[in-house]
Design an enzyme around this catalytic site. Structure first.
Site, short mmCIF file in Angstrom:
data_model
loop_
_atom_site.label_atom_id
_atom_site.label_comp_id
_atom_site.label_asym_id
_atom_site.label_seq_id
_atom_site.Cartn_x
_atom_site.Cartn_y
_atom_site.Cartn_z
N ARG A 185 59.63 44.59 -5.18
CA ARG A 185 59.74 43.23 -5.73
C ARG A 185 60.70 43.22 -6.92
O ARG A 185 61.56 42.35 -7.04
CB ARG A 185 58.35 42.74 -6.17
N ARG A 215 61.15 43.33 -14.41
CA ARG A 215 60.40 43.02 -15.62
C ARG A 215 60.30 44.27 -16.49
O ARG A 215 60.38 45.38 -15.98
CB ARG A 215 58.99 42.56 -15.24
N LYS A 260 49.31 37.49 -5.45
CA LYS A 260 48.65 36.30 -6.03
C LYS A 260 49.66 35.19 -6.33
O LYS A 260 49.42 34.03 -6.01
CB LYS A 260 47.95 36.63 -7.36
N ARG A 266 41.11 38.17 -16.81
CA ARG A 266 41.50 39.56 -16.58
C ARG A 266 40.37 40.52 -16.95
O ARG A 266 40.51 41.72 -16.78
CB ARG A 266 42.64 39.91 -17.48
N ARG A 304 49.09 49.53 -15.73
CA ARG A 304 48.57 48.20 -15.34
C ARG A 304 47.50 48.34 -14.26
O ARG A 304 46.50 47.62 -14.26
CB ARG A 304 49.71 47.31 -14.84
P1 AMP Z 1 51.05 39.40 -14.81
O1 AMP Z 1 52.33 38.61 -14.71
O2 AMP Z 1 49.85 38.62 -14.43
O3 AMP Z 1 51.14 40.74 -14.12
O4 AMP Z 1 50.85 39.72 -16.37
C1 AMP Z 1 51.79 40.47 -17.09
C2 AMP Z 1 51.19 40.95 -18.40
O5 AMP Z 1 50.83 39.82 -19.20
C3 AMP Z 1 49.90 41.76 -18.27
O6 AMP Z 1 50.13 43.13 -17.99
C4 AMP Z 1 49.29 41.54 -19.66
O7 AMP Z 1 49.97 42.31 -20.64
C5 AMP Z 1 49.63 40.08 -19.92
N1 AMP Z 1 48.58 39.17 -19.39
C6 AMP Z 1 48.70 38.27 -18.38
N2 AMP Z 1 47.55 37.62 -18.18
C7 AMP Z 1 46.67 38.13 -19.08
C8 AMP Z 1 45.30 37.89 -19.36
N3 AMP Z 1 44.58 36.97 -18.68
N4 AMP Z 1 44.72 38.60 -20.37
C9 AMP Z 1 45.42 39.50 -21.08
N5 AMP Z 1 46.70 39.80 -20.86
C10 AMP Z 1 47.34 39.12 -19.87
#
Ligand code: AMP
Length: 190
Positions: A127, A136, A13, A88, A147
């Site tokens: 990655r 990360r 994405k 989400r 996740r």
């Molecule tokens: P991402 O970079 O999109 O994989 O997000 C990393 C982490 O940020 C996720 O595993 C959640 O802990 C938090 N996070 C990101 N976007 C959201 C969202 N829309 N709602 C809740 N938690 C989020």
């Protein structure tokens, strides 16, 4: 254009959103990036989100809905945006619908990148290993597995929400990066 990119962690994405951002001149808004910046800056939101993110759970809906609501009011989002990592869950999707209606805005499309779940963990670990910033905190195998479970249980139902609204476009995220970009552009008619 106002777009959402949906798909599991590791679907691509972020990469694709950056390409479409450049192509269309609209802002990529990644809630994950914004939350990581808040954690690094130790803001009150960052302090609240840090441990939740490290274990791969979702931060509270009101936090991310508030972040997005404020961000899309900024001048650089006037010509459009790509939401990457938001919504989400269905509650966030409903909150977004209400928020956009209040602001007099509408979504143009929701692009879902479909990927075989079996390749996701390996993709993310690769990655992480190649990232200039280092892995990360939530790229451990344990957090990653969690996740993906959270995605299946909470995020996957978001597709049906947008399918009902006639906005969903499914794109094969298993193709090579350029081919995925082409498919996305085709699905958006650009
Ligand atoms: P991402 O970079 O999109 O994989 O997000 C990393 C982490 O940020 C996720 O595993 C959640 O802990 C938090 N996070 C990101 N976007 C959201 C969202 N829309 N709602 C809740 N938690 C989020």
């Amino acid at each position: 254009m106002r777009l959402i990119f949906l798909g599991p962690p590791g679907a691509g994405k972020g990469t694709q959103a950056q390409r479409i951002e450049t192509e269309l001149g609209i802002k990529q808004l990644s809630t994950g990036d914004m939350l990581r910046a808040a954690v690094a800056a130790e803001t009150p939101i960052g302090l609240q989100a840090k441990d939740i993110m490290a274990r791969g759970d979702l931060v509270p809906d009101e936090v991310v809905v508030g972040i997005i609501s404020d961000r899309i009011d900024d001048a650089d989002c006037a010509s459009g945006f790509i939401l990457d990592g938001f919504p989400r869950n269905v509650a966030q999707a409903e909150a977004l619908d209400a928020m956009l209606a209040r602001k007099g805005l509408a979504l143009d499309a929701v692009v879902e990148l479909t990927v075989d779940p079996k390749i996701l963990i390996q993709r993310i670990l690769t990655r992480a290993a190649q990232s200039a910033e280092g892995p990360r905190e939530d790229d451990t195998e344990e957090a990653l597995t969690h996740r993906l479970t959270v995605y299946d249980q909470q995020t996957a139902p978001v597709s049906a929400h947008y399918k009902k609204q006639g906005l969903l476009r499914a794109v094969d995220g298993m193709l090579d990066i350029d081919a995925v970009t082409q498919e996305i552009k085709q699905s958006l008619g650009i």
